[in-house]
Write an enzyme that holds these catalytic residues in place. Structure first.
Site, PDB file in Angstrom:
ATOM      1  N   CYS A 264       0.828  -1.217   0.000  1.00  0.00           N
ATOM      2  CA  CYS A 264       0.000   0.000   0.000  1.00  0.00           C
ATOM      3  C   CYS A 264       0.864   1.269   0.000  1.00  0.00           C
ATOM      4  CB  CYS A 264      -0.984  -0.053   1.156  1.00  0.00           C
ATOM      5  SG  CYS A 264      -2.435   0.958   0.836  1.00  0.00           S
TER       6      CYS A 264
ATOM      7  N   HIS B  60      -3.393  -5.081   1.704  1.00  0.00           N
ATOM      8  CA  HIS B  60      -2.749  -5.349   3.002  1.00  0.00           C
ATOM      9  C   HIS B  60      -2.722  -6.844   3.322  1.00  0.00           C
ATOM     10  CE1 HIS B  60      -2.388  -1.228   4.780  1.00  0.00           C
ATOM     11  NE2 HIS B  60      -3.260  -0.967   3.809  1.00  0.00           N
TER      12      HIS B  60
ATOM     13  N   GLU C 257      -0.946  -8.429   5.300  1.00  0.00           N
ATOM     14  CA  GLU C 257      -0.641  -8.698   6.718  1.00  0.00           C
ATOM     15  C   GLU C 257      -1.903  -8.727   7.585  1.00  0.00           C
ATOM     16  OE1 GLU C 257      -0.465  -5.869   5.255  1.00  0.00           O
ATOM     17  OE2 GLU C 257      -0.881  -4.217   6.626  1.00  0.00           O
TER      18      GLU C 257
HETATM   19  N1  GLN Z   1      -3.627   6.404   0.942  1.00  0.00           N
HETATM   20  C1  GLN Z   1      -2.330   6.127   1.505  1.00  0.00           C
HETATM   21  C2  GLN Z   1      -1.241   6.907   0.782  1.00  0.00           C
HETATM   22  O1  GLN Z   1      -1.509   7.531  -0.179  1.00  0.00           O
HETATM   23  C3  GLN Z   1      -2.027   4.653   1.436  1.00  0.00           C
HETATM   24  C4  GLN Z   1      -3.036   3.904   2.274  1.00  0.00           C
HETATM   25  C5  GLN Z   1      -2.511   2.666   2.940  1.00  0.00           C
HETATM   26  O2  GLN Z   1      -1.319   2.443   3.057  1.00  0.00           O
HETATM   27  N2  GLN Z   1      -3.431   1.882   3.441  1.00  0.00           N
HETATM   28  O3  GLN Z   1      -0.137   6.905   1.204  1.00  0.00           O
END
Ligand code: GLN
Length: 191
Positions: free
Chosen positions: A79, A170, A172
């Site tokens: 992410c 995610h 994890e």
């Molecule tokens: N929206 C976050 C970003 O732009 C990422 C979201 C996340 O890691 N769950 O950094």
């Protein structure tokens, strides 16, 4: 062969990554200080907020240290971690670490759909994997050396480029360790 994989511990679901890595057979530590990188074979950049994580990386001297680490070692970004690894981020001048030849869009699924789950097929990982997306990015485009591992609604959500692995969701948070096992395998191959 055992490998030691750190989890960048500035923000995000650090203990969940640590558990998943342990369950995948790796030794692991939470990384808060650049000197800890020396003993590692690989590193996980967890989710969170990429701009905040970048600010904290700069503050604790981890940004330059991770760039050097990345020259030889394996890195897995989830992410926000994927955003930190990308060479191009929509609407931003210049990358953060710029390790992966991909273009990404942040918060790409819209503010209406803050988070959702979807069943994903991920090459080399699983026929069916519970993808947990939280204000997730997606990958708009990949360069020639990048292998696409998974898509959701025609958007690329996981990829690999050599010793670098990344996903928009995610893994994890699911209790399914297949994705982490794949990273442990990549880290072993790279050692
Ligand atoms: N929206 C976050 C970003 O732009 C990422 C979201 C996340 O890691 N769950 O950094």
């Amino acid at each position: 062969m055992t490998v030691k994989i750190g989890v960048l511990a500035l923000q995000g679901a650090v203990s969940e990554h640590i558990k998943a890595l342990k369950d995948s057979g790796a030794e692991t530590i939470a990384v808060k200080d650049a000197s800890q990188l020396e003993e590692l074979d690989g590193l996980v950049l967890p989710g969170g907020e990429s701009t905040t994580m970048r600010r904290l990386m700069d503050k604790y001297g981890l940004f330059d240290a991770i760039k050097i680490f990345a020259k030889k070692k394996a890195i897995f970004g989830t992410c926000a971690g994927l955003i930190l690894m990308a060479k191009e981020i929509e609407g931003r001048k210049g990358p953060h670490l710029g390790l992966l030849d991909i273009d990404v869009k942040r918060n790409a699924f819209g503010s209406q759909v803050d988070s959702f789950e979807s069943d994903l097929k991920i090459d080399h990982v699983a026929e069916s994997f519970d993808g947990v997306f939280i204000r997730a990015p997606y990958i708009k485009k990949v360069g020639p050396g990048v292998e696409i591992l998974s898509t959701y609604n025609q958007h690329i959500v996981a990829c690999r480029q050599g010793r670098f692995l990344a996903c928009a969701f995610h893994p994890e948070l699911t209790g399914d360790t297949h994705f982490h096992e794949y990273f442990v395998k990549i880290t072993k191959e790279n050692k």
